[in-house]
Design a protein around this motif. Sequence first.
Motif, PDB file in Angstrom:
ATOM      1  N   GLN A 298       0.831  -1.205   0.000  1.00  0.00           N
ATOM      2  CA  GLN A 298       0.000   0.000   0.000  1.00  0.00           C
ATOM      3  C   GLN A 298       0.864   1.253   0.000  1.00  0.00           C
ATOM      4  OE1 GLN A 298      -3.244  -0.975  -0.405  1.00  0.00           O
ATOM      5  NE2 GLN A 298      -2.179  -2.946  -0.267  1.00  0.00           N
ATOM      6  N   GLN A 299       2.158   1.072   0.220  1.00  0.00           N
ATOM      7  CA  GLN A 299       3.084   2.206   0.275  1.00  0.00           C
ATOM      8  C   GLN A 299       3.781   2.450  -1.061  1.00  0.00           C
ATOM      9  OE1 GLN A 299       5.604   2.057   3.862  1.00  0.00           O
ATOM     10  NE2 GLN A 299       4.320   0.382   4.581  1.00  0.00           N
ATOM     11  N   GLY A 300       3.484   1.614  -2.075  1.00  0.00           N
ATOM     12  CA  GLY A 300       4.073   1.826  -3.390  1.00  0.00           C
ATOM     13  C   GLY A 300       4.944   0.673  -3.840  1.00  0.00           C
ATOM     14  N   GLU A 301       5.338   0.702  -5.118  1.00  0.00           N
ATOM     15  CA  GLU A 301       6.116  -0.380  -5.726  1.00  0.00           C
ATOM     16  C   GLU A 301       7.488  -0.537  -5.085  1.00  0.00           C
ATOM     17  OE1 GLU A 301       6.304   0.169  -9.904  1.00  0.00           O
ATOM     18  OE2 GLU A 301       4.143  -0.015 -10.222  1.00  0.00           O
ATOM     19  N   ASP A 302       8.026   0.537  -4.528  1.00  0.00           N
ATOM     20  CA  ASP A 302       9.355   0.463  -3.908  1.00  0.00           C
ATOM     21  C   ASP A 302       9.372  -0.469  -2.700  1.00  0.00           C
ATOM     22  OD1 ASP A 302      10.232   2.265  -5.761  1.00  0.00           O
ATOM     23  OD2 ASP A 302      10.149   4.007  -4.435  1.00  0.00           O
ATOM     24  N   HIS A 303       8.192  -0.828  -2.197  1.00  0.00           N
ATOM     25  CA  HIS A 303       8.101  -1.699  -1.021  1.00  0.00           C
ATOM     26  C   HIS A 303       7.745  -3.136  -1.400  1.00  0.00           C
ATOM     27  CE1 HIS A 303       7.792   2.324   0.714  1.00  0.00           C
ATOM     28  NE2 HIS A 303       8.215   1.795   1.842  1.00  0.00           N
ATOM     29  N   ASP A 304       7.892  -3.475  -2.677  1.00  0.00           N
ATOM     30  CA  ASP A 304       7.619  -4.833  -3.137  1.00  0.00           C
ATOM     31  C   ASP A 304       8.835  -5.709  -2.819  1.00  0.00           C
ATOM     32  OD1 ASP A 304       6.474  -7.027  -4.269  1.00  0.00           O
ATOM     33  OD2 ASP A 304       6.655  -6.351  -6.344  1.00  0.00           O
ATOM     34  N   GLN A 305       8.915  -6.161  -1.598  1.00  0.00           N
ATOM     35  CA  GLN A 305      10.110  -6.835  -1.089  1.00  0.00           C
ATOM     36  C   GLN A 305      10.190  -8.300  -1.539  1.00  0.00           C
ATOM     37  OE1 GLN A 305      10.079  -6.258   3.197  1.00  0.00           O
ATOM     38  NE2 GLN A 305       9.126  -4.275   2.933  1.00  0.00           N
ATOM     39  N   PRO A 306      11.411  -8.851  -1.613  1.00  0.00           N
ATOM     40  CA  PRO A 306      11.568 -10.271  -1.926  1.00  0.00           C
ATOM     41  C   PRO A 306      11.118 -11.151  -0.777  1.00  0.00           C
ATOM     42  CG  PRO A 306      13.693  -9.295  -1.414  1.00  0.00           C
ATOM     43  CD  PRO A 306      12.709  -8.162  -1.458  1.00  0.00           C
TER      44      PRO A 306
END
Length: 212
Positions: free
Chosen positions: A179-187
């Motif tokens: 919900q905080q954006g694509e930069d937080h799409d963690q492995p």
Amino acid sequence: MSQDYVIEAFLRDDQGKGASRRLRREERKIPAIIYGGEKDATPVAIWHNELKKALENEAFFSHILTVKVDNGTEETVILKDLQRHPYKPILTHADFQRVDRNHEIHVNVPLHFTNEDTAVAVKLQGGAVSHQMNEVEVICLPQHLPEFIEVDMTDVAMDQVVHLSDLKLPGGVRIAALQQGEDHDQPVVAIHKPKGTKADEAEDAEGGEGEA
């Protein structure tokens, strides 16, 4: 959900460090607090061993719980925080947050990795599974809260990384980080060739010859 959890609780008037120590030592209970919603925070005491036994089941951490207080009230809650003794196998305090059907909750849910041994990249190509996470924070209404999220490794290829956005979620469930954006799409998990294999040694040798 497959199991209901009911915790017996007792209203607690005497507070402070000394009262908490007496509670643990003499009554075999631990202090706890029930908070949230439109009610005031309620200090209670709960049986130490009852809670400790419940914690043996992983689902307890991501389950809607019922706390029955000795004044005749019942609270619908989730376990929000748990404090333990720094070196003894003793619980020291628990925080329970009230929930209701109309308000979303944030809960950490365990990840269950399936078919790791039978994945082609592992079974036939000698890959090794590397976990970066074992739980994930989700946002959902209480009635949609899953006990766990399954991560099927069957079709994960060599050197493929599974990210949060790749997880298959039940209906009504969102991942908090996304919900905080694509930069937080963690492995979350990956399969790689283990270091020190013959293939790695051959690549290192070729690299050395090229430099020479």
